[in-house]
Design an enzyme around this catalytic site. Structure first.
Site, PDB file in Angstrom:
ATOM      1  N   ALA A  27       0.493  -1.255  -0.075  1.00  0.00           N
ATOM      2  CA  ALA A  27      -0.131   0.162  -0.098  1.00  0.00           C
ATOM      3  C   ALA A  27       1.234   1.157   0.133  1.00  0.00           C
ATOM      4  CB  ALA A  27      -0.975  -0.218   1.363  1.00  0.00           C
ATOM      5  N   SER A  40      -7.495   0.669   8.314  1.00  0.00           N
ATOM      6  CA  SER A  40      -6.788  -0.633   9.142  1.00  0.00           C
ATOM      7  C   SER A  40      -7.434  -1.137  10.517  1.00  0.00           C
ATOM      8  CB  SER A  40      -5.360   0.484   9.292  1.00  0.00           C
ATOM      9  OG  SER A  40      -4.377  -0.922  10.128  1.00  0.00           O
ATOM     10  N   TYR A  92      -9.021   5.245   8.842  1.00  0.00           N
ATOM     11  CA  TYR A  92     -10.529   5.240   9.949  1.00  0.00           C
ATOM     12  C   TYR A  92      -9.726   3.132   9.958  1.00  0.00           C
ATOM     13  CZ  TYR A  92     -13.616   7.681   6.922  1.00  0.00           C
ATOM     14  OH  TYR A  92     -14.179   9.424   6.556  1.00  0.00           O
ATOM     15  N   LYS A 120      -3.630  -7.923  -6.442  1.00  0.00           N
ATOM     16  CA  LYS A 120      -3.585  -9.958  -6.979  1.00  0.00           C
ATOM     17  C   LYS A 120      -2.763 -10.654  -5.762  1.00  0.00           C
ATOM     18  CE  LYS A 120       0.971  -9.463  -6.759  1.00  0.00           C
ATOM     19  NZ  LYS A 120       2.001 -10.791  -6.373  1.00  0.00           N
ATOM     20  N   ASP A 147       1.740 -15.772  -5.548  1.00  0.00           N
ATOM     21  CA  ASP A 147       1.870 -14.171  -4.949  1.00  0.00           C
ATOM     22  C   ASP A 147       3.530 -14.002  -5.809  1.00  0.00           C
ATOM     23  OD1 ASP A 147       2.641 -12.214  -2.516  1.00  0.00           O
ATOM     24  OD2 ASP A 147       5.182 -13.248  -3.143  1.00  0.00           O
TER      25      ASP A 147
END
Length: 347
Positions: A31, A51, A72, A114, A194
């Protein structure tokens, strides 16, 4: 009996005279990387983050958000924020179905990291849900929007390499034992989901869906895959009547060379290490080799954000560069590979 709640009305196209307003769901490493690239774009801003720890959310928006960005302590509050145009879902892929559905149910457009979900069945369910509600959804496969990869696609499509015969790609790193999503089955731990998804996507972009898959790999003692490889045979016989083959590998146990190539009758293209977010490639024809540089914004995440913005400003609910049908096809392929490797159950 309680009445069935009405479905949210799909959002109108985002006006071109203001920034695209992002909400970020989960505030981990990926992020932060995405938000740093967003900051390089004039018409995008992070206006909220969610979070499970409100202090982490507040710290995230203090670093990456607009002046009045909100932090939040729950994903539900983020999804309900009326100022958010689109949510970037950055939670572990074991949570993607739940988290993306939450945002869609709140009437939000979604760019979901993804792998979109843990398997093709849940991926199809999520795609159908977005389509039923008339809301934008895309998998954040940033490699698909990378300008280098797109130029490679263009050259291959224009016949620069002649008749294609082979694609090779591999990606590997030594996984940090403290990164839970890579080692905890309940979070969807899987080297294929991954990182193996990148070699598979590269082959799919250039050769399409394979009709034959032969895969093998290594399993962790807790049952998830930590390394693997696959040979795929694709449709597309040319004048020689021979179908092209892709040879792919992935691992979270070793520092591999992370390169890729595509070869045809007239030459080949080589992409150097960490091929899934390159800044250049080499075109080889006979004894001649030309290195071609292509401008990339930041680390490359910005390009998927630009594509999402173009779709939302045009009122489109699906992206040509991040096509949902192709995402589901890749999930079907990963299901097949995981079954052959020996992974029978997932979180």
């Amino acid at each position: 009996m309680s009445p069935t709640p009405a479905a949210p009305v799909p959002a109108a196209p985002v006006p071109a005279d203001r920034p695209l307003r992002w909400g970020v769901l989960a505030t981990g490493k990926i992020a932060g990387s995405f938000a740093r690239d967003l900051a390089l774009l004039d018409d995008h801003e992070v206006v909220a983050a969610g979070s499970r720890d409100v202090e982490r959310a507040r710290a995230f928006v203090a670093e990456h958000g607009s002046a009045d960005a909100r932090g939040y302590g729950s994903y539900e509050e983020l999804a309900a924020d009326p100022e958010v145009d689109v949510v970037y879902v950055a939670s572990p892929h074991g949570r993607h179905l739940e988290d993306a559905t939450l945002c869609l149910d709140a009437g939000k457009a979604v760019l979901c990291e993804k792998a979109l979900t843990l398997d093709a069945a849940s991926g199809r369910r999520l795609v159908e849900h977005a389509r039923e509600r008339g809301l934008f959804l895309a998998e954040a496969m940033w490699m698909r929007t990378n300008p280098v990869i797109r130029e490679v696609q263009r050259l291959v499509g224009d016949g620069a390499l002649g008749e294609l015969g082979e694609v090779r790609a591999e990606l590997g790193f030594v996984a940090d034992p403290d990164v839970a999503r890579l080692w905890e089955p309940e979070l969807g731990a899987s080297a294929l989901l991954d990182i193996g998804i990148y070699p598979l996507t590269f082959a799919h972009l250039l050769l399409g869906q394979p009709h034959t898959v032969a895969a093998a790999g290594a399993l962790h003692e807790r049952g998830f895959d930590v390394a693997g490889g696959a040979t795929l045979v694709h449709d597309g016989c040319g004048d020689r009547g021979v179908e092209p083959v892709s040879s792919l590998a992935w691992t979270q146990l070793a520092q591999s060379d992370n390169t890729a190539s595509v070869a045809g009758t007239e030459g080949r293209i080589e992409i150097g290490r960490r091929f899934h977010h390159p800044t250049s490639f080499t075109l080889v024809r006979g004894d001649d080799a030309e290195t071609i540089d292509v401008p990339v914004i930041g680390r490359g995440y910005a390009h998927e954000a630009v594509e999402v913005a173009a779709c939302l400003r045009a009122g489109r609910t699906e992206s040509d560069l991040l096509p949902l049908d192709a995402t589901v096809q890749l999930q079907e392929l990963m299901d097949t590979i995981l079954e052959q490797v020996g992974v029978r159950t997932r979180a």
